[in-house]
Design an enzyme around this catalytic site. Sequence first.
Site, PDB file in Angstrom:
ATOM      1  N   ASN A 386     -13.612 -18.446  30.234  1.00 41.51           N
ATOM      2  CA  ASN A 386     -14.658 -19.531  30.372  1.00 41.51           C
ATOM      3  C   ASN A 386     -15.268 -19.724  31.557  1.00 41.51           C
ATOM      4  O   ASN A 386     -16.561 -19.359  31.695  1.00 41.51           O
ATOM      5  CB  ASN A 386     -13.784 -20.893  29.670  1.00 41.51           C
ATOM      6  CG  ASN A 386     -15.224 -22.119  29.270  1.00 41.51           C
ATOM      7  OD1 ASN A 386     -16.161 -21.853  29.866  1.00 41.51           O
ATOM      8  ND2 ASN A 386     -14.370 -22.920  28.815  1.00 41.51           N
ATOM      9  N   ASP A 387     -14.826 -20.095  32.507  1.00 38.21           N
ATOM     10  CA  ASP A 387     -15.576 -20.433  33.679  1.00 38.21           C
ATOM     11  C   ASP A 387     -16.118 -19.419  34.333  1.00 38.21           C
ATOM     12  O   ASP A 387     -17.211 -19.329  34.947  1.00 38.21           O
ATOM     13  CB  ASP A 387     -14.760 -21.185  34.600  1.00 38.21           C
ATOM     14  CG  ASP A 387     -14.242 -22.893  34.358  1.00 38.21           C
ATOM     15  OD1 ASP A 387     -15.097 -23.163  33.363  1.00 38.21           O
ATOM     16  OD2 ASP A 387     -13.118 -23.172  34.652  1.00 38.21           O
TER      17      ASP A 387
END
Lengths: 460, 93
Positions: A386-387
């Site tokens: 995600n990040d």
Amino acid sequence: MKEFMINIAYLISASLFIFGLRNLSHPKTAVRGNMIGALGMLVAVVVTLLDNRIVDFSLIILGLLVGAVVGTVLALRVQMTAMPQLVAVFNGLGGGASALVAGTALYELLSLGMTPDVPFTTATVASGIIGAVTFFGSGVAFGKLQGLIKERPIRYSGEQVVKALVFGLALLFGLLLIKNPGDTHLYWLMILVSSVLGVLLTIAIGGADMPVVIALLNSYSGLAAAATGFVLENNALIISGSLVGASGIILTNLMCKAMNRSLLNVLFGGFGEAVSEEEDIYQGKVKATTPEEVALILEGARRVVIVPGYGMAVAQAQYAVRDLYNLLESRGVEVEFGIHPVAGRMPGHMNVLLAEVDIPYEKMKELEEINPTFDQTDVVIVIGANDVVNPSAQTDPKSPIAGMPVLEVWKARTVVVIKRSLSPGFAGIPNPLFAMENTLMLFMDAKKAVQEIVNALKES
Amino acid sequence: MEDLVMYITVFVLAMFVGFEVITKVPPTLHTPLMSGANAISGITVVGALIAAGSQNSGLAKFLGLLALIFATVNVVGGFLVTHRMLEMFRRKE
């Protein structure tokens, strides 16, 4: 003369460690490198057994036997996904052993009626503090990775003051011990306070920052061994300890750079504890997809990049990913893996999982290598990351991850993100990637999703 | 005191060697690097052997035994698990 020979043997073993580490510079020579390292250890152990100070072998045999059995069982039975936990355990045991050896050396000297000098006690204090912090810090890291303790960072007001006071107290007991080396209670008080410090330092750090912590504890375990080397006046320990210390420092540094944060910020910065208000950037823009549709898109692809994250490890999806890789490659599709340095829970975590399922290491590309290729890529499949694929790192200077190097997956023609929900990653921020024009969300468990894509591809 | 200076010299120089050697390890191998380096830090086993085998009193002997067990797990487990991982990287050629 005998002592001379023993010291030469220690020098040989330290040299073997250096040769061994040098061979780790390529996957082809790395197996040999590790064996050379093990040989160095064997030399050191055998030579030590010849030492005149050893009068009784019963405990030695017992200790070696128990340690070897436990170590073998752990090493052979561990799942590759659980490797961060195991490394945490080993770090902790190494640090703990160094502290204990330094403590025992103090007792031994006192029992002989000698007064330890200042360098000796200073080294003992260093070894004790670092060793205890490593042991208990690693214990907490293990607990978090294993899911025994909650992964979210535990923060409270006045936290930094508490840590500073505890560290000060450990130093104070250390200084008192240097002044009164005969008072062994001080040693234990120092160990006790350092143990508390180890817990406080790691309990405050959250899941995705674990790669930094593991690397740092790795470095500590080396420094503790080096400090014990000063206690025992043994060059083998000093050299090996500082090699490992250097290795841990390099990895810690790389991990921090990969997040564009300083080490101080990782340790004390309070990152990821605040879940930001959910801005509605997703409203009406997120497109959900199905495994069948993804299979259809993959049929027309010539180049595919797979970006794995911690979610792949959690779902044990690496075998399914291997099936997808093999299927695509057999159809002439070029498949590569884009691996962010902090993907997973320790440096190199994703690479080990992919190696486990026989993905050739040439296919695992670093961030700098893979980023220029995304605009020639037809499909990117993001699995449980995600990040590290969040474009706001580049577009939003106010974002907590601003300036962090990210994988520019959005430059590909189509991005498929396999993720259970739209929930934010560790940084606690929304990801504009999920709402982009060319992004499709596949809301499923990673393993199941990849398996179903493979099945759909086979049927078509 | 001269001894101390000598040991500090060794420590600092070995640090430099460490930096030189480790920067050449590719990111792909960073996990085995950690476990392998960790096994090397188990060199403390040398001190633990002497502590467990010498003419120590009760407590010191017990501590020595504990240290020996810890360090041996670290060494044996560390080298073995590193070998297991590195074999996986080599397998496909």
